[in-house]
Scaffold this motif. Structure first.
Motif, PDB file in Angstrom:
ATOM      1  N   GLU A  36      17.364  49.971 -82.635  1.00 52.98           N
ATOM      2  CA  GLU A  36      18.739  49.487 -82.489  1.00 52.98           C
ATOM      3  C   GLU A  36      19.447  50.191 -81.336  1.00 52.98           C
ATOM      4  N   LEU A  37      19.096  51.438 -81.111  1.00 52.70           N
ATOM      5  CA  LEU A  37      19.706  52.210 -80.030  1.00 52.70           C
ATOM      6  C   LEU A  37      19.075  51.886 -78.675  1.00 52.70           C
ATOM      7  N   CYS A  38      17.845  51.381 -78.683  1.00 54.02           N
ATOM      8  CA  CYS A  38      17.150  51.032 -77.435  1.00 54.02           C
ATOM      9  C   CYS A  38      17.721  49.773 -76.795  1.00 54.02           C
ATOM     10  N   ALA A  39      18.035  48.783 -77.590  1.00 50.48           N
ATOM     11  CA  ALA A  39      18.436  47.469 -77.070  1.00 50.48           C
ATOM     12  C   ALA A  39      19.554  47.535 -76.026  1.00 50.48           C
ATOM     13  N   PRO A  40      20.695  48.179 -76.307  1.00 49.03           N
ATOM     14  CA  PRO A  40      21.768  48.160 -75.319  1.00 49.03           C
ATOM     15  C   PRO A  40      21.482  49.007 -74.068  1.00 49.03           C
ATOM     16  N   THR A  41      20.563  49.968 -74.157  1.00 54.18           N
ATOM     17  CA  THR A  41      20.300  50.841 -73.014  1.00 54.18           C
ATOM     18  C   THR A  41      19.320  50.232 -72.022  1.00 54.18           C
ATOM     19  N   GLY A  42      18.427  49.372 -72.517  1.00 54.15           N
ATOM     20  CA  GLY A  42      17.384  48.819 -71.657  1.00 54.15           C
ATOM     21  C   GLY A  42      16.259  49.811 -71.392  1.00 54.15           C
ATOM     22  N   LEU A  43      16.278  50.942 -72.104  1.00 59.30           N
ATOM     23  CA  LEU A  43      15.246  51.957 -71.937  1.00 59.30           C
ATOM     24  C   LEU A  43      14.143  51.777 -72.972  1.00 59.30           C
ATOM     25  N   SER A  44      12.989  52.373 -72.702  1.00 56.98           N
ATOM     26  CA  SER A  44      11.877  52.316 -73.651  1.00 56.98           C
ATOM     27  C   SER A  44      12.201  53.158 -74.878  1.00 56.98           C
ATOM     28  N   ARG A  45      11.475  52.906 -75.952  1.00 60.54           N
ATOM     29  CA  ARG A  45      11.642  53.695 -77.180  1.00 60.54           C
ATOM     30  C   ARG A  45      11.372  55.177 -76.905  1.00 60.54           C
ATOM     31  N   GLN A  46      10.363  55.450 -76.073  1.00 66.49           N
ATOM     32  CA  GLN A  46      10.010  56.833 -75.765  1.00 66.49           C
ATOM     33  C   GLN A  46      11.147  57.538 -75.024  1.00 66.49           C
ATOM     34  N   ALA A  47      11.765  56.835 -74.071  1.00 66.09           N
ATOM     35  CA  ALA A  47      12.865  57.446 -73.305  1.00 66.09           C
ATOM     36  C   ALA A  47      14.067  57.715 -74.205  1.00 66.09           C
ATOM     37  N   VAL A  48      14.416  56.750 -75.056  1.00 65.91           N
ATOM     38  CA  VAL A  48      15.559  56.935 -75.962  1.00 65.91           C
ATOM     39  C   VAL A  48      15.252  58.041 -76.967  1.00 65.91           C
ATOM     40  N   ALA A  49      14.023  58.078 -77.472  1.00 64.45           N
ATOM     41  CA  ALA A  49      13.636  59.136 -78.419  1.00 64.45           C
ATOM     42  C   ALA A  49      13.770  60.516 -77.786  1.00 64.45           C
ATOM     43  N   LYS A  50      13.428  60.623 -76.502  1.00 60.96           N
ATOM     44  CA  LYS A  50      13.548  61.899 -75.803  1.00 60.96           C
ATOM     45  C   LYS A  50      15.020  62.311 -75.672  1.00 60.96           C
ATOM     46  N   HIS A  51      15.885  61.349 -75.329  1.00 62.97           N
ATOM     47  CA  HIS A  51      17.319  61.634 -75.235  1.00 62.97           C
ATOM     48  C   HIS A  51      17.882  62.049 -76.604  1.00 62.97           C
ATOM     49  N   LEU A  52      17.475  61.335 -77.650  1.00 63.04           N
ATOM     50  CA  LEU A  52      17.952  61.659 -78.996  1.00 63.04           C
ATOM     51  C   LEU A  52      17.481  63.046 -79.439  1.00 63.04           C
ATOM     52  N   ALA A  53      16.259  63.420 -79.055  1.00 67.04           N
ATOM     53  CA  ALA A  53      15.745  64.754 -79.401  1.00 67.04           C
ATOM     54  C   ALA A  53      16.591  65.846 -78.748  1.00 67.04           C
ATOM     55  N   ILE A  54      17.045  65.606 -77.528  1.00 64.71           N
ATOM     56  CA  ILE A  54      17.907  66.583 -76.844  1.00 64.71           C
ATOM     57  C   ILE A  54      19.250  66.687 -77.562  1.00 64.71           C
ATOM     58  N   LEU A  55      19.810  65.536 -77.962  1.00 62.49           N
ATOM     59  CA  LEU A  55      21.058  65.544 -78.733  1.00 62.49           C
ATOM     60  C   LEU A  55      20.866  66.261 -80.068  1.00 62.49           C
ATOM     61  N   GLU A  56      19.720  66.037 -80.703  1.00 64.08           N
ATOM     62  CA  GLU A  56      19.434  66.684 -81.987  1.00 64.08           C
ATOM     63  C   GLU A  56      19.293  68.198 -81.806  1.00 64.08           C
ATOM     64  N   ASP A  57      18.587  68.619 -80.765  1.00 66.18           N
ATOM     65  CA  ASP A  57      18.415  70.056 -80.500  1.00 66.18           C
ATOM     66  C   ASP A  57      19.754  70.739 -80.225  1.00 66.18           C
ATOM     67  N   ALA A  58      20.694  69.985 -79.635  1.00 67.53           N
ATOM     68  CA  ALA A  58      22.023  70.535 -79.336  1.00 67.53           C
ATOM     69  C   ALA A  58      22.942  70.489 -80.549  1.00 67.53           C
ATOM     70  N   GLY A  59      22.482  69.873 -81.645  1.00 71.46           N
ATOM     71  CA  GLY A  59      23.301  69.785 -82.853  1.00 71.46           C
ATOM     72  C   GLY A  59      24.308  68.655 -82.810  1.00 71.46           C
ATOM     73  N   SER A  60      24.120  67.694 -81.900  1.00 72.95           N
ATOM     74  CA  SER A  60      25.056  66.575 -81.777  1.00 72.95           C
ATOM     75  C   SER A  60      24.614  65.329 -82.527  1.00 72.95           C
TER      76      SER A  60
END
Length: 108
Positions: A36-60
Motif C-alpha cells: 500500500e505504501l509502494c503504490a503512491p511512490t512508484g518505488l519497488s517494494r525493496q526500496a520502500v522497505a529500505k526507507h521504512l527500515a531507516i524510519l524504524e531504526d530512528a524510532g519514527s
C-alpha cells in the motif's frame, strides 16, 4: 528518545523526501502494508522497505502483525511512532514538519 545519537538518527531519517512522504502516509492512515505504501511512490517494494527500515531504526515508524487478516501479501502493518515527526496541519503532504524542536519544546 533523549538527545544525541537518537536525534541524529531522526534528522537523518527525515532528511530524505521519500521517507518524509512515507511518514506522511503513515500519519494519514495508520496500519498500512508495504504494498500500500509502494503504490503512491512508484518505488519497488525493496526500496520502500529500505526507507521504512531507516524510519524504524530512528524510532519514527514501527510494525505490528496483521495475522488476523486473510492472507495478505505482507503480514506487517506499518505505523507512525515518533510524534515529534508528525506533520503539522499546514504542511504539504510531500514534506513533514516537526511539531516540536529537537529539545522537545513546542514549535512556534
Amino acid at each position: 528518545m533523549s538527545g544525541g545519537a537518537d536525534d541524529d538518527a531522526v534528522f537523518k531519517a527525515l532528511a530524505d523526501p521519500t521517507r518524509r512522504s512515507l511518514l506522511d502516509a503513515l500519519h494519514a492512515r495508520d496500519g498500512q502494508r508495504l504494498h500500500e505504501l509502494c503504490a503512491p511512490t512508484g518505488l519497488s517494494r525493496q526500496a520502500v522497505a529500505k526507507h521504512l527500515a531507516i524510519l524504524e531504526d530512528a524510532g519514527s515508524a514501527s510494525t505490528t502483525s496483521a495475522a488476523s487478516t486473510p492472507s495478505p501479501p505482507s503480514r506487517k502493518l506499518w505505523r507512525p511512532k515518533d510524534e515529534r515527526a508528525r506533520p503539522t496541519e499546514s504542511s504539504p503532504s510531500s514534506t513533514t514538519a516537526c511539531t516540536s524542536s529537537p529539545t522537545g519544546a513546542p514549535a512556534r
